[in-house]
Design an enzyme around this catalytic site. Structure first.
Site, PDB file in Angstrom:
ATOM      1  CB  ILE A   1     -12.402  -5.516 -12.108  1.00  0.00           C
ATOM      2  CG1 ILE A   1     -11.197  -4.869 -11.418  1.00  0.00           C
ATOM      3  CG2 ILE A   1     -13.689  -4.792 -11.749  1.00  0.00           C
ATOM      4  CD1 ILE A   1     -11.209  -4.960  -9.891  1.00  0.00           C
TER       5      ILE A   1
ATOM      6  N   GLY B   1       0.790  -1.230   0.000  1.00  0.00           N
ATOM      7  CA  GLY B   1       0.000   0.000   0.000  1.00  0.00           C
ATOM      8  C   GLY B   1       0.817   1.272   0.000  1.00  0.00           C
ATOM      9  CB  SER B   2       4.276   2.193  -0.929  1.00  0.00           C
ATOM     10  OG  SER B   2       4.381   1.761  -2.270  1.00  0.00           O
ATOM     11  CG  ASN B   3       1.638   3.128  -5.779  1.00  0.00           C
ATOM     12  OD1 ASN B   3       1.886   4.110  -6.466  1.00  0.00           O
ATOM     13  ND2 ASN B   3       2.364   2.034  -5.798  1.00  0.00           N
TER      14      ASN B   3
ATOM     15  CG  ASN C   1      -4.259  -1.803 -12.597  1.00  0.00           C
ATOM     16  OD1 ASN C   1      -4.019  -1.841 -11.395  1.00  0.00           O
ATOM     17  ND2 ASN C   1      -3.626  -2.570 -13.478  1.00  0.00           N
TER      18      ASN C   1
ATOM     19  CG  HIS D   1       1.164  -3.490 -15.349  1.00  0.00           C
ATOM     20  ND1 HIS D   1       0.891  -4.622 -14.610  1.00  0.00           N
ATOM     21  CD2 HIS D   1       2.172  -3.819 -16.187  1.00  0.00           C
ATOM     22  CE1 HIS D   1       1.701  -5.600 -15.010  1.00  0.00           C
ATOM     23  NE2 HIS D   1       2.488  -5.135 -15.966  1.00  0.00           N
TER      24      HIS D   1
HETATM   25  C1  GRF Z   1       2.961  -1.300  -7.535  1.00  0.00           C
HETATM   26  O1  GRF Z   1       4.235  -1.555  -8.112  1.00  0.00           O
HETATM   27  C2  GRF Z   1       1.931  -1.201  -8.624  1.00  0.00           C
HETATM   28  O2  GRF Z   1       2.423  -0.755  -9.861  1.00  0.00           O
HETATM   29  C3  GRF Z   1       1.501  -2.638  -8.780  1.00  0.00           C
HETATM   30  O3  GRF Z   1       1.522  -3.184  -7.483  1.00  0.00           O
HETATM   31  C4  GRF Z   1       2.496  -2.478  -6.716  1.00  0.00           C
HETATM   32  C5  GRF Z   1       1.830  -2.033  -5.450  1.00  0.00           C
HETATM   33  O4  GRF Z   1       2.808  -1.604  -4.563  1.00  0.00           O
HETATM   34  N1  GRF Z   1       0.189  -2.714  -9.364  1.00  0.00           N
HETATM   35  P1  GRF Z   1       2.287  -0.922  -3.201  1.00  0.00           P
HETATM   36  O5  GRF Z   1       1.394  -1.945  -2.522  1.00  0.00           O
HETATM   37  O6  GRF Z   1       1.522   0.316  -3.591  1.00  0.00           O
HETATM   38  O7  GRF Z   1       3.537  -0.622  -2.421  1.00  0.00           O
END
Ligand code: GRF
Length: 189
Positions: free
Chosen positions: A87, A11-13, A101, A103
């Site tokens: 999904i 979940g860093s994003n 999404n 990727h």
């Molecule tokens: C990210 O590299 C994203 O591109 C991919 O999954 C990863 C999620 O990383 N879909 P995080 O959980 O957000 O750290």
């Protein structure tokens, strides 16, 4: 404008997006959904005080649970940030051009079922690519196939390990993803 995030892992994003919109006038993250009750993203949401809900496969596929939750929440955007399940068609149909999404590669290469995490970066390295990057795209009923919204690239060298490639890709994600989401939400008025 409200975003609901779906994540399966660290979940860093998710954290980056929540923080980016933390003080935003028009956009807010209203909830985070995860299919892994051990996912670190749950810890991040606790710290960031954003409601996080766990659901299992049955709840995800049984349209009367997650589907009804999302319909009731009626978000402006459903954002997959490291969400590893396909999904269901009902959801894609119910939210046309509203599911996005990210990727960690330059689609259409290195995409599809099973291509996630370091597997992607290992394949990129294996093939001797000199660049990789991120693809932000609309979601349809197949993995990694919807219309591409934005791509960003980074150079890589043969000496880069998959972990070092992942780091370069994560940096692109943190820089680009929130801004692309903001553009989608505010450009559409
Ligand atoms: C990210 O590299 C994203 O591109 C991919 O999954 C990863 C999620 O990383 N879909 P995080 O959980 O957000 O750290």
């Amino acid at each position: 404008k409200r975003i609901i995030l779906l994540a399966s892992g660290s979940g860093s994003n998710v954290e980056n997006i929540i923080t980016y919109f933390g003080k935003h006038e028009q956009v807010a993250v209203s909830a985070v959904l995860t299919n892994k009750n051990t996912a670190y993203v749950l810890e991040r949401c606790k710290k960031l005080k954003v409601p996080a809900l766990y659901f299992n496969k049955t709840a995800f596929l049984d349209t009367s649970v997650v589907f009804d939750f999302l319909i009731a929440q009626n978000p402006d955007l459903i954002v997959l940030a490291g969400f590893l399940w396909k999904i269901p068609q009902e959801l894609v149909t119910a939210f046309p051009n509203k599911i996005v999404n990210i990727h960690p590669a330059l689609l259409p290469k290195y995409g599809g079922k099973g291509m996630y995490g370091t597997k992607v970066h290992e394949a990129v390295k294996e093939n001797g690519e000199t660049e990789t990057g991120i693809t932000i795209h609309y979601v349809n009923e197949n993995y990694d196939e919807g219309g591409i919204i934005h791509q960003a690239k980074t150079n890589i060298s043969p000496h880069d390990t998959p972990e070092q490639i992942a780091e370069k890709v994560h940096a692109l994600e943190y820089e680009h993803f929130p801004k692309v989401l903001e553009n989608i939400l505010l450009k559409n008025g």
